[in-house]
Design an enzyme around this catalytic site. Structure first.
Site, short mmCIF file in Angstrom:
data_model
loop_
_atom_site.label_atom_id
_atom_site.label_comp_id
_atom_site.label_asym_id
_atom_site.label_seq_id
_atom_site.Cartn_x
_atom_site.Cartn_y
_atom_site.Cartn_z
CG ASP A 1 -6.24 0.70 2.09
OD1 ASP A 1 -5.75 1.39 1.18
OD2 ASP A 1 -5.59 0.39 3.10
CE1 TYR B 1 -0.09 2.18 7.45
CE2 TYR B 1 0.15 -0.07 6.67
CZ TYR B 1 0.34 1.28 6.49
OH TYR B 1 0.96 1.74 5.35
NE ARG C 1 -10.23 9.77 -2.63
CZ ARG C 1 -10.36 10.83 -1.85
NH1 ARG C 1 -11.40 11.59 -1.93
NH2 ARG C 1 -9.40 11.12 -0.97
NE ARG D 1 -1.03 5.14 -4.69
CZ ARG D 1 0.08 4.64 -4.26
NH1 ARG D 1 0.81 3.88 -5.02
NH2 ARG D 1 0.52 4.92 -3.06
NE ARG E 1 -2.43 1.02 -3.63
CZ ARG E 1 -2.00 1.74 -2.60
NH1 ARG E 1 -0.84 1.47 -2.06
NH2 ARG E 1 -2.71 2.71 -2.10
O1 CP3 Z 1 -4.26 -2.15 -6.17
C1 CP3 Z 1 -5.31 -1.51 -6.28
O2 CP3 Z 1 -5.45 -0.63 -7.11
C2 CP3 Z 1 -6.48 -1.87 -5.37
C3 CP3 Z 1 -6.73 -0.95 -4.32
C4 CP3 Z 1 -5.72 -0.80 -3.19
C5 CP3 Z 1 -5.66 0.38 -2.40
N1 CP3 Z 1 -4.79 0.15 -1.38
C6 CP3 Z 1 -6.46 1.59 -2.65
C7 CP3 Z 1 -5.99 2.88 -2.10
C8 CP3 Z 1 -4.79 -1.72 -2.65
C9 CP3 Z 1 -4.39 -3.12 -3.11
C10 CP3 Z 1 -4.23 -1.09 -1.50
C11 CP3 Z 1 -3.24 -1.77 -0.63
C12 CP3 Z 1 -2.55 -0.99 0.40
N2 CP3 Z 1 -3.02 0.03 1.18
C13 CP3 Z 1 -1.22 -1.30 0.83
C14 CP3 Z 1 -0.37 -2.44 0.30
C15 CP3 Z 1 0.22 -2.16 -1.02
C16 CP3 Z 1 1.36 -1.16 -1.00
O3 CP3 Z 1 1.21 -0.14 -1.70
O4 CP3 Z 1 2.34 -1.40 -0.32
C17 CP3 Z 1 -0.89 -0.37 1.84
C18 CP3 Z 1 0.42 -0.29 2.58
C19 CP3 Z 1 -2.04 0.45 2.06
C20 CP3 Z 1 -2.23 1.54 3.06
C21 CP3 Z 1 -2.55 2.83 2.43
N3 CP3 Z 1 -3.74 3.14 1.80
C22 CP3 Z 1 -1.73 4.01 2.37
C23 CP3 Z 1 -0.33 4.10 2.95
C24 CP3 Z 1 -2.46 5.00 1.69
C25 CP3 Z 1 -2.08 6.45 1.44
C26 CP3 Z 1 -1.15 6.60 0.31
C27 CP3 Z 1 -1.65 6.08 -1.03
O5 CP3 Z 1 -2.27 6.83 -1.80
O6 CP3 Z 1 -1.45 4.93 -1.29
C28 CP3 Z 1 -3.69 4.42 1.30
C29 CP3 Z 1 -4.76 5.10 0.53
C30 CP3 Z 1 -5.26 4.47 -0.70
N4 CP3 Z 1 -5.52 3.13 -0.84
C31 CP3 Z 1 -5.59 5.14 -1.91
C32 CP3 Z 1 -6.05 4.16 -2.80
C33 CP3 Z 1 -6.54 4.34 -4.19
C34 CP3 Z 1 -5.51 6.64 -2.17
C35 CP3 Z 1 -6.65 7.30 -1.47
C36 CP3 Z 1 -7.34 8.42 -2.20
O7 CP3 Z 1 -8.00 8.18 -3.21
O8 CP3 Z 1 -7.24 9.52 -1.68
#
Ligand code: CP3
Length: 345
Positions: A77, A155, A40, A31, A27
């Site tokens: 994602d 999901y 963003r 973030r 991540r």
């Molecule tokens: O690793 C990286 O930086 C690449 C990008 C990436 C994102 N999501 C961007 C994202 C990756 C590899 C993921 C994977 C992901 N997404 C997983 C598996 C990894 C883990 O953390 O267990 C899961 C379960 C998700 C589902 C998901 N996406 C959730 C639960 C959320 C909300 C909470 C959070 O911020 O993680 C997201 C949103 C998300 N995915 C964001 C980002 C940068 C935040 C969104 C924003 O910018 O508002």
């Protein structure tokens, strides 16, 4: 044959000689970086960023420029796969993912389209990979990824995050045939999707099984590992990393997978994991992401301890799960620099 300026991570995975451990953070794209928030906030939301290849490429490369990591991971994602399968998602600010429609019955599964044109539906991801590769210009390798079938199943059936994933687990126990049918479909789409990512330029692919820990040994074997195994067997083009969070109980089984790297969360002891998994795989992880809330000295000390625990064996330094959004990027840099300053022979 290689064209990378820094391919420490690929060399480590292949078991070649390197002078230090490679490091990146789950991540890392998005973030934590203010530079990410700036882009963003100028957009309608997360999805616009994910679906605009030039911008997705830009935030993918930010951690390479700003943090100095040894690999980029494509900004996307895991939820793009359920969307391609017919369940659109929304990303709700401060709440997370939300699906208007879920799949809980045979009728729901039957409603999903049988034939999915992955190249067309997920073309924005492959395009983002191509743009990223061009702009990275060989600085570091690029990691592609997908959710593991069980995590995507969670999901699709819950429609959102959950503490227990009891709706998802309800189907496993009450209608296992239906669960297998959906997991099978997710697996097929995921294999095709990962192959498209690789064709577009992904150098490594990681399979995220974030909710593996909600199952137990037998159940994970039947509904989790079975499908991850199929993905590993299908992907022979590039190294594969499997990160099954919480599945400490499945390490023997994970060790048998046809993959090169196993991700460890912070509950898994490194030495014990090495003993269980054996010498044939690279391990990845596993600093507790909360350690990055500590002061710089503590971070440095604990990171050095972690590096010692790798025992000069094949290991990629990383966190035990994704970096938390409220982490100070300077603390992340401290972790990265400590890893890079530590030489191995
Ligand atoms: O690793 C990286 O930086 C690449 C990008 C990436 C994102 N999501 C961007 C994202 C990756 C590899 C993921 C994977 C992901 N997404 C997983 C598996 C990894 C883990 O953390 O267990 C899961 C379960 C998700 C589902 C998901 N996406 C959730 C639960 C959320 C909300 C909470 C959070 O911020 O993680 C997201 C949103 C998300 N995915 C964001 C980002 C940068 C935040 C969104 C924003 O910018 O508002």
């Amino acid at each position: 044959m290689s064209t990378y300026q820094n391919e420490t991570i690929l060399k480590m995975i292949r078991g070649e000689k390197v002078d230090r451990f490679p490091v990146w953070l789950m991540r890392q794209a998005g973030r934590i970086l203010p530079e990410y928030r700036a882009i963003r906030n100028s957009l309608s939301g997360f999805k616009e960023l994910v679906e605009t290849p030039e911008l997705a490429a830009e935030v993918t490369i930010q951690p390479v420029d700003i943090l100095g990591v040894d690999a980029a991971i494509i900004f996307s994602d895991i939820l793009v796969v359920p969307e391609a399968m017919g369940l659109p998602y929304e990303m709700i600010e401060k709440k997370g993912p939300w699906f208007e429609n879920t799949v809980r019955s045979k009728a729901d599964v039957d409603k999903l389209p049988k034939e999915i044109d992955v190249a067309e539906r997920l073309g924005y991801v492959t395009e983002a990979i191509k743009v990223t590769k061009r702009e990275l210009n060989g600085r570091v390798p690029l990691i592609g990824f997908a959710g593991a079938p069980w995590t995507i199943f969670c999901y699709m059936t819950e429609g959102q995050g959950s503490k227990t994933f009891s709706q998802a687990k309800r189907i496993l126990y009450s209608n296992p045939e239906l669960a297998h049918e959906l997991l099978d479909r997710i697996t097929n789409v995921t294999i095709t999707y990962l192959k498209h990512q690789i064709a577009a330029g992904a150098d490594i692919v990681q399979v995220f099984d974030s909710w593996a820990g909600t199952l137990g040994p037998k159940t994970y074997s039947e509904f989790g590992t079975k499908y991850v195994r199929r993905i590993c067997e299908a992907i022979q083009e590039v190294p594969v990393t499997v990160f099954s969070k919480g599945a400490y109980y499945a390490r023997e089984e994970l060790a048998e997978l046809d993959c090169q790297t196993i991700g460890l969360d912070w509950n898994m002891d490194i030495a014990e994991s090495r003993q269980i998994i054996g010498m044939d795989k690279t391990l990845q992880g596993n600093l507790d992401p909360c350690l990055l809330y500590a002061d710089f000295n503590t971070i440095e000390r604990k990171t050095k301890n972690l590096l010692k625990s790798f025992g000069n064996r094949r290991h990629i330094a990383n966190l035990g799960h994704g970096v938390y959004p409220d982490t100070d990027p300077e603390k992340v840099k401290c972790f990265i620099e400590t890893v890079k300053a530590h030489s191995i022979n």
